[in-house]
Design an enzyme around this catalytic site. Structure first.
Site, PDB file in Angstrom:
ATOM      1  N   ARG A 229       0.852  -1.188   0.000  1.00  0.00           N
ATOM      2  CA  ARG A 229       0.000   0.000   0.000  1.00  0.00           C
ATOM      3  C   ARG A 229       0.885   1.234   0.000  1.00  0.00           C
ATOM      4  O   ARG A 229       1.883   1.298   0.729  1.00  0.00           O
ATOM      5  CB  ARG A 229      -0.878   0.033   1.255  1.00  0.00           C
ATOM      6  N   HIS A 277      -0.175   0.675  -9.638  1.00  0.00           N
ATOM      7  CA  HIS A 277      -0.948  -0.214  -8.750  1.00  0.00           C
ATOM      8  C   HIS A 277      -1.480  -1.421  -9.547  1.00  0.00           C
ATOM      9  O   HIS A 277      -2.659  -1.738  -9.497  1.00  0.00           O
ATOM     10  CB  HIS A 277      -2.099   0.540  -8.081  1.00  0.00           C
TER      11      HIS A 277
HETATM   12  C1  GLV Z   1      -4.984  -4.485  -4.323  1.00  0.00           C
HETATM   13  O1  GLV Z   1      -4.439  -3.479  -4.038  1.00  0.00           O
HETATM   14  C2  GLV Z   1      -5.520  -5.426  -3.387  1.00  0.00           C
HETATM   15  O2  GLV Z   1      -5.757  -5.072  -2.219  1.00  0.00           O
HETATM   16  O3  GLV Z   1      -5.735  -6.569  -3.795  1.00  0.00           O
END
Ligand code: GLV
Length: 314
Positions: A229, A277
């Protein structure tokens, strides 16, 4: 005889189309913002839902996270007291292992150096330490961290692990708790963050933490990979740690603010590898059947699996 379970699909940040299509093939689905206060809704499938929307569902039985992380759910102070289920899926784990192995190997095999040499037609072979002289340290030894550790061990790296609570894993040197963070970092050349985002981990990867990594190795520096994160890290501290030589390169899939703002120096930093991401995206083709199976199990009176521990925050 009650009708089939109705699902509320509450997604922000990407288009819910594929999730809607696959879920609605077998259950009635209501797309948020419709749905609040609808007594016929049994389950919610969510990614960054609008805070408060779940609290208004009088008969909600469980909440399913579309992602492996559930910080996006627990951020809502009004999340009702029903089980929250996180994703544990072979497909997502596999993507994450690929990403971690890819980035670790690129740092280990000096990809960044070769990418600067090629346009200048430089034929130069740097010293290359073997994998067993490089220690990869994984912060977070959940499903994803352990799978990544296993793959890195198979490649011959030394693997260290750090987690909140005590764990064991064959072949992995493990430290746990705040008191053991510094020795873990001191023994690590390439740091991989795969922690959940909780009040205890927010901002943990700062300038001082990066300064504790081992730089005395055959690669001439330390490295940081974040596939967890963005809010685990302080973006500005990473740039500063790179410029001051505390770390040599970073691979960042996640950022404090996403999408990464155009004004961020990380976009153009020569020692940063940016992905949007995308390390391990949730694929509804693989995840929807797992969610439906869990809903069926609960309806049969069985227990749900992969339930979030709210106190721990993951
Ligand atoms: C992506 O960020 C997840 O939490 O799978």
């Amino acid at each position: 005889m009650p009708g089939p379970n109705r699902i509320l699909l509450a997604i922000q940040g990407f288009h819910p189309h594929r999730w809607y299509e696959l879920l609605s093939a077998s259950r009635p689905v209501t797309l948020e913002p419709d749905g609040p206060a609808d007594p016929s809704i049994d389950y919610a499938v969510v990614w960054k839902h609008r805070p408060g929307v779940l609290a208004s569902l009088p008969n909600l039985k469980a909440i399913f996270s579309i992602g492996a992380g559930v910080d996006h759910i627990l951020n809502d102070p009004a999340v009702p007291d029903v089980p929250i289920v996180r994703v544990v899926a072979q497909n997502l784990t596999q993507y994450m292992v690929e990403y971690v192995v890819w980035r670790v190997l690129d740092h280990h095999r000096q990809g960044a150096l070769y990418r600067t040499q090629q346009p200048r037609k430089i034929w130069h072979e740097p010293l290359q330490p073997p994998a067993d002289e490089i220690a990869v340290g994984i912060m977070g030894l959940g499903q994803l961290g352990r799978a990544a550790a296993k793959a890195l061990l198979a490649l011959g790296f030394k693997v260290n692990g750090w987690s909140r609570t005590a764990h064991t894993m064959e072949g992995v040197a493990i430290w746990h708790g705040e008191n053991e963070l510094t020795p873990f970092l001191n023994a690590t050349d390439i740091l991989v963050a795969l922690l959940p985002l909780t009040p205890a981990t927010r901002g943990i990867v700062d300038y001082s933490l990066l300064g504790k990594l081992n730089r005395e190795n055959g690669l001439g520096g330390a490295f940081f990979v974040n596939a967890g994160r963005g809010q685990l890290q302080k973006d500005a501290d990473i740039a500063r740690a790179l410029d001051d030589g505390l770390i040599k390169e970073a691979s960042l899939d996640v950022f404090e603010t996403e999408p990464l703002p155009e004004t961020s120096p990380l976009w153009t930093h020569p020692k940063v590898f940016v992905t949007p991401h995308s390390a391990a995206s949730s694929d509804p083709v693989h995840l929807v059947p797992l969610m439906l199976e869990q809903m069926d199990a609960l309806e049969r009176g069985e227990r749900l699996t992969n339930i979030v521990d709210r106190k721990a925050g993951y």
